[in-house]
Design an enzyme around this catalytic site. Structure first.
Site, mmCIF file in Angstrom:
data_model
loop_
_atom_site.group_PDB
_atom_site.id
_atom_site.type_symbol
_atom_site.label_atom_id
_atom_site.label_comp_id
_atom_site.label_asym_id
_atom_site.label_seq_id
_atom_site.Cartn_x
_atom_site.Cartn_y
_atom_site.Cartn_z
ATOM 1 N N PHE A 48 36.765 13.466 68.343
ATOM 2 C CA PHE A 48 36.859 14.124 69.647
ATOM 3 C C PHE A 48 35.896 13.542 70.677
ATOM 4 O O PHE A 48 36.099 13.684 71.872
ATOM 5 C CB PHE A 48 36.572 15.631 69.492
ATOM 6 C CG PHE A 48 35.104 15.975 69.409
ATOM 7 C CD1 PHE A 48 34.358 16.126 70.574
ATOM 8 C CD2 PHE A 48 34.453 16.103 68.190
ATOM 9 C CE1 PHE A 48 32.991 16.414 70.513
ATOM 10 C CE2 PHE A 48 33.096 16.386 68.115
ATOM 11 C CZ PHE A 48 32.358 16.533 69.294
ATOM 12 N N LYS B 182 46.285 8.574 66.287
ATOM 13 C CA LYS B 182 46.192 10.008 65.938
ATOM 14 C C LYS B 182 44.864 10.497 66.512
ATOM 15 O O LYS B 182 43.816 10.414 65.875
ATOM 16 C CB LYS B 182 46.230 10.172 64.421
ATOM 17 C CG LYS B 182 46.745 11.497 63.895
ATOM 18 C CD LYS B 182 46.037 12.724 64.414
ATOM 19 C CE LYS B 182 44.698 12.968 63.781
ATOM 20 N NZ LYS B 182 43.920 14.073 64.445
ATOM 21 N N GLU C 162 42.623 16.560 67.577
ATOM 22 C CA GLU C 162 43.427 17.679 68.073
ATOM 23 C C GLU C 162 42.647 18.532 69.073
ATOM 24 O O GLU C 162 43.186 19.428 69.690
ATOM 25 C CB GLU C 162 43.950 18.529 66.901
ATOM 26 C CG GLU C 162 42.887 19.177 66.023
ATOM 27 C CD GLU C 162 42.354 18.256 64.911
ATOM 28 O OE1 GLU C 162 42.161 17.044 65.167
ATOM 29 O OE2 GLU C 162 42.107 18.768 63.807
ATOM 30 N N ARG C 163 41.316 18.241 69.209
ATOM 31 C CA ARG C 163 40.521 19.029 70.152
ATOM 32 C C ARG C 163 40.634 18.492 71.577
ATOM 33 O O ARG C 163 40.452 19.233 72.537
ATOM 34 C CB ARG C 163 39.061 19.052 69.709
ATOM 35 C CG ARG C 163 38.881 19.950 68.504
ATOM 36 C CD ARG C 163 37.442 20.026 68.073
ATOM 37 N NE ARG C 163 37.143 19.060 67.025
ATOM 38 C CZ ARG C 163 35.960 18.923 66.452
ATOM 39 N NH1 ARG C 163 34.968 19.674 66.835
ATOM 40 N NH2 ARG C 163 35.777 18.047 65.504
ATOM 41 N N SER D 278 33.585 11.808 61.148
ATOM 42 C CA SER D 278 32.428 12.213 60.339
ATOM 43 C C SER D 278 32.464 11.524 58.970
ATOM 44 O O SER D 278 33.526 11.098 58.499
ATOM 45 C CB SER D 278 32.459 13.732 60.164
ATOM 46 O OG SER D 278 33.660 14.102 59.527
ATOM 47 N N CYS E 123 28.032 9.225 68.634
ATOM 48 C CA CYS E 123 27.638 8.676 67.329
ATOM 49 C C CYS E 123 26.432 7.765 67.479
ATOM 50 O O CYS E 123 25.753 7.476 66.507
ATOM 51 C CB CYS E 123 28.786 7.899 66.721
ATOM 52 S SG CYS E 123 29.258 6.506 67.733
ATOM 53 N N GLU F 175 23.457 15.374 60.037
ATOM 54 C CA GLU F 175 23.879 15.061 61.406
ATOM 55 C C GLU F 175 24.144 16.374 62.133
ATOM 56 O O GLU F 175 24.920 17.204 61.659
ATOM 57 C CB GLU F 175 25.150 14.211 61.381
ATOM 58 C CG GLU F 175 25.589 13.796 62.772
ATOM 59 C CD GLU F 175 26.887 12.989 62.775
ATOM 60 O OE1 GLU F 175 27.796 13.287 61.980
ATOM 61 O OE2 GLU F 175 26.990 12.055 63.598
HETATM 62 P P1 NAD Z 1 36.044 14.570 62.290
HETATM 63 O O1 NAD Z 1 35.707 13.761 61.094
HETATM 64 O O2 NAD Z 1 36.070 16.040 62.171
HETATM 65 O O3 NAD Z 1 37.511 14.146 62.842
HETATM 66 C C1 NAD Z 1 37.870 12.815 63.023
HETATM 67 C C2 NAD Z 1 39.368 12.690 62.816
HETATM 68 O O4 NAD Z 1 39.690 13.048 61.482
HETATM 69 C C3 NAD Z 1 40.184 13.591 63.727
HETATM 70 O O5 NAD Z 1 41.298 12.873 64.200
HETATM 71 C C4 NAD Z 1 40.588 14.737 62.832
HETATM 72 O O6 NAD Z 1 41.845 15.284 63.164
HETATM 73 C C5 NAD Z 1 40.639 14.106 61.467
HETATM 74 N N1 NAD Z 1 40.250 15.013 60.378
HETATM 75 C C6 NAD Z 1 39.358 16.048 60.449
HETATM 76 N N2 NAD Z 1 39.232 16.642 59.245
HETATM 77 C C7 NAD Z 1 40.045 15.974 58.401
HETATM 78 C C8 NAD Z 1 40.334 16.107 57.013
HETATM 79 N N3 NAD Z 1 39.764 17.034 56.263
HETATM 80 N N4 NAD Z 1 41.210 15.245 56.458
HETATM 81 C C9 NAD Z 1 41.787 14.276 57.196
HETATM 82 N N5 NAD Z 1 41.550 14.110 58.514
HETATM 83 C C10 NAD Z 1 40.690 14.940 59.113
HETATM 84 O O7 NAD Z 1 35.045 14.084 63.451
HETATM 85 P P2 NAD Z 1 34.856 14.710 64.897
HETATM 86 O O8 NAD Z 1 34.152 16.023 64.769
HETATM 87 O O9 NAD Z 1 36.120 14.659 65.651
HETATM 88 O O10 NAD Z 1 33.883 13.631 65.562
HETATM 89 C C11 NAD Z 1 32.492 13.654 65.395
HETATM 90 C C12 NAD Z 1 32.065 12.767 64.236
HETATM 91 O O11 NAD Z 1 32.514 11.428 64.447
HETATM 92 C C13 NAD Z 1 30.551 12.665 64.106
HETATM 93 O O12 NAD Z 1 30.224 12.713 62.739
HETATM 94 C C14 NAD Z 1 30.224 11.300 64.704
HETATM 95 O O13 NAD Z 1 29.038 10.721 64.231
HETATM 96 C C15 NAD Z 1 31.419 10.524 64.268
HETATM 97 N N6 NAD Z 1 31.606 9.338 65.096
HETATM 98 C C16 NAD Z 1 31.276 8.130 64.554
HETATM 99 C C17 NAD Z 1 31.403 6.989 65.317
HETATM 100 C C18 NAD Z 1 31.040 5.651 64.753
HETATM 101 O O14 NAD Z 1 31.276 4.668 65.418
HETATM 102 N N7 NAD Z 1 30.480 5.560 63.568
HETATM 103 C C19 NAD Z 1 31.894 7.075 66.632
HETATM 104 C C20 NAD Z 1 32.243 8.315 67.149
HETATM 105 C C21 NAD Z 1 32.094 9.454 66.366
#
Ligand code: NAD
Length: 502
Positions: free
Chosen positions: A154, A178, A181-182, A231, A286, A387
């Site tokens: 998101f 994809k 969804e937020r 994450s 991130c 985190e």
């Molecule tokens: P998230 O992991 O909750 O979601 C990321 C994606 O995965 C979304 O599209 C979501 O729909 C999907 N998803 C969520 N739960 C899932 C599951 N159980 N099974 C399969 N798919 C699932 O992350 P977020 O809250 O949207 O974003 C924040 C996180 O992203 C933080 O941990 C941040 O550090 C990380 N991030 C990392 C980078 C990087 O370059 N390393 C960059 C941006 C964000």
């Protein structure tokens, strides 16, 4: 539009909006007001199959489109992205909450990847060796993998997908995005721009959804490559699921980025940097700094300078110009971050600045949390180990450079890290010894330019390839080497000997 008058934010398939067939929906809110602004279909496995089948059909034609024609479409897309950057930034702010200047910044950084991808004829040029043996030439080329999926978080709803699809598409692949969804709307706006730029239908698709859609993409037989950013637990899940289904995968995870401040540093510059990198985008980056390591005796002075600056930040609706920090993305996420603040206090850290009572006039329903600053954080504390992903900065005191570097290298994440110093020798030693993928020297958020590659080490990356830059080109292509003999007719005749390359 739903029965309640809330608009649906649909998928994008075959060059047009599509509601899908799933009966599950998510809710999109404006984080500054708490108002529900949209409902998003959560794709079923069947919906994902429909999207991927169309993408596969589009790929089979797109891969044969000449490089210069692909390049022209990328240039046109780049122009549209620039022309509609303000509109895109406002859409980001309305669903994510970040201030609109910050949203414009993410569009601009993402556009740099498009500029890089415009050089695709050069980037895909192979090597050629003439006459490696009598009458034999060898050359290499890189060919697209097929349908590539991008699953994104998101926190950068425009920039993170932009790390992926300009290069994937330029390389001749079809791309299925994809988004989170937020905040699902920015990807739809981008899809319109691709269509207006002349990209053939089906080459860029958007499928909205949650874990079901993600798992369907990771296991679909026609998805060849999966790029994930999010994450760490989900990154690991995506990596394992997609890799065991035979896909190539790059899965970027969470982070806990440290900023080491040596005793000789300019403390005003360091405090400015800590506040910008710790509280910018409400800490939902991130590459945000979440831990400041104060080395030697500078701790009290540095903490006071950070506190004074953080107290002065203007916090409010990201859509209103002049605000420096907006709300958190959802009420649930705000409550989670507030929970970490309570845990930090309970575990004995010194809460120097408490943002929990923040009130924003006229925006009572928003998901607010002001800057929080902890001093004397210990490595065993939850707020140090996990985190937080919010406006919470932790200061750890270290006696020496060696202690500081040991602390960072013991951390399981290895995304970004920074050092602040005036000592060139110490900085040089640091960039060599530190175990992280992106290193800043007097730069708190060292995000690489588009022509380098972005990615961390440790639990910040599952897979081998970083995103964008030449690693992105390699990820979205497969190498092929051709060995060809065009024999001189004068040398005809069978030869049963072993080829000796003479
Ligand atoms: P998230 O992991 O909750 O979601 C990321 C994606 O995965 C979304 O599209 C979501 O729909 C999907 N998803 C969520 N739960 C899932 C599951 N159980 N099974 C399969 N798919 C699932 O992350 P977020 O809250 O949207 O974003 C924040 C996180 O992203 C933080 O941990 C941040 O550090 C990380 N991030 C990392 C980078 C990087 O370059 N390393 C960059 C941006 C964000």
């Amino acid at each position: 539009m739903g029965n309640d008058g809330v608009p649906t934010i649909p998928h994008w398939v075959d060059g047009k909006r599509w509601d899908g067939e799933s009966d599950r929906f998510g809710t999109v809110t404006n984080p500054a007001t708490g108002a529900v602004t949209g409902r998003v279909p959560l794709a079923s496995t069947h919906d994902v199959d429909t999207v991927v089948q169309r993408a596969r059909a589009a790929f089979l034609e797109w891969r044969d489109v000449p490089l210069n024609r692909r390049g022209r479409i990328l240039f046109a897309f780049r122009e549209l992205l620039e022309a509609r950057a303000g509109e895109l930034a406002r859409v980001i702010t309305a669903e994510h909450g970040k201030v609109v200047t910050d949203a414009a910044g993410e569009v601009s950084r993402g556009a740099e990847v498009v500029e890089f991808a415009c050089g695709i004829p050069h980037l895909l040029a192979g090597r050629h060796s003439h006459e490696v043996a009598t009458g034999i030439d060898v050359w290499s080329s890189r060919q697209p993998v097929g349908v590539a999926a991008g699953i994104t978080p998101f926190n950068f709803p425009a920039m993170v997908p932009l790390w992926m699809y300009p290069i994937a598409i330029a390389c001749g692949n079809a791309f299925v995005c994809k988004p989170s969804e937020r905040d699902p709307s920015p990807s739809l706006l981008v899809a319109e721009m691709w269509a207006d730029a002349g990209l053939p239908d089906g080459v860029f698709s958007v499928v909205q959804g949650d874990a079901e859609a993600v798992d369907a993409l990771c296991t679909h037989p026609h998805v060849a490559a999966v790029s994930f950013v999010g994450s760490t637990p989900v990154a690991r899940h995506v990596y394992e699921t997609a890799a065991s289904a035979g896909k190539r995968v790059q899965a970027l995870g969470g982070a806990k980025n440290h900023m080491i401040v040596l005793p000789d540093a300019d403390l005003d510059l360091a405090a400015d940097a800590a506040v910008s990198a710790g509280y910018g985008s409400a800490g939902e980056r991130c590459m945000a700094i979440s831990v400041v390591v104060a080395v030697g005796t500078i701790g009290d002075d540095l903490v006071a300078r950070i506190r004074d600056r953080a107290q002065g930040l203007s916090i409010g609706d990201g859509a209103d110009e002049g605000n420096e920090m907006g709300p958190l993305v959802t009420a649930a996420h705000r409550d989670r971050v507030v929970g970490y603040v309570a845990t930090g206090v309970a575990e004995g850290a010194d809460l120097v600045l408490d943002g929990r009572d923040l009130h924003v006039d006229g925006r009572d329903g928003g998901f607010w949390l002001g800057p929080c600053l902890f001093d004397r954080v210990e490595p065993a504390m939850t707020i140090y180990r996990e985190e937080i992903f919010g406006p919470v900065l932790c200061v750890v005191r270290a006696e020496s450079y060696g202690d500081a570097i040991g602390l960072v290298n013991d951390n399981p994440y290895g995304n970004g890290v920074a050092i602040f110093t005036r000592d060139g020798g110490a900085a040089r030693r640091f960039e060599n010894e530190i175990e992280a993928g992106m290193v800043g020297v007097n730069v708190p958020i060292p995000v690489p330019m588009a022509y380098y590659s972005f990615g961390g080490w440790g639990q910040s990356l599952f897979g081998d390839t970083h995103v964008h830059g030449t690693e992105g080109v390699n990820f979205y292509t497969r190498g092929k080497v051709v060995t060809a003999r065009w024999e001189d007719p004068a040398n005809r005749g069978p030869d049963l000997g072993f080829p000796t390359n003479r």
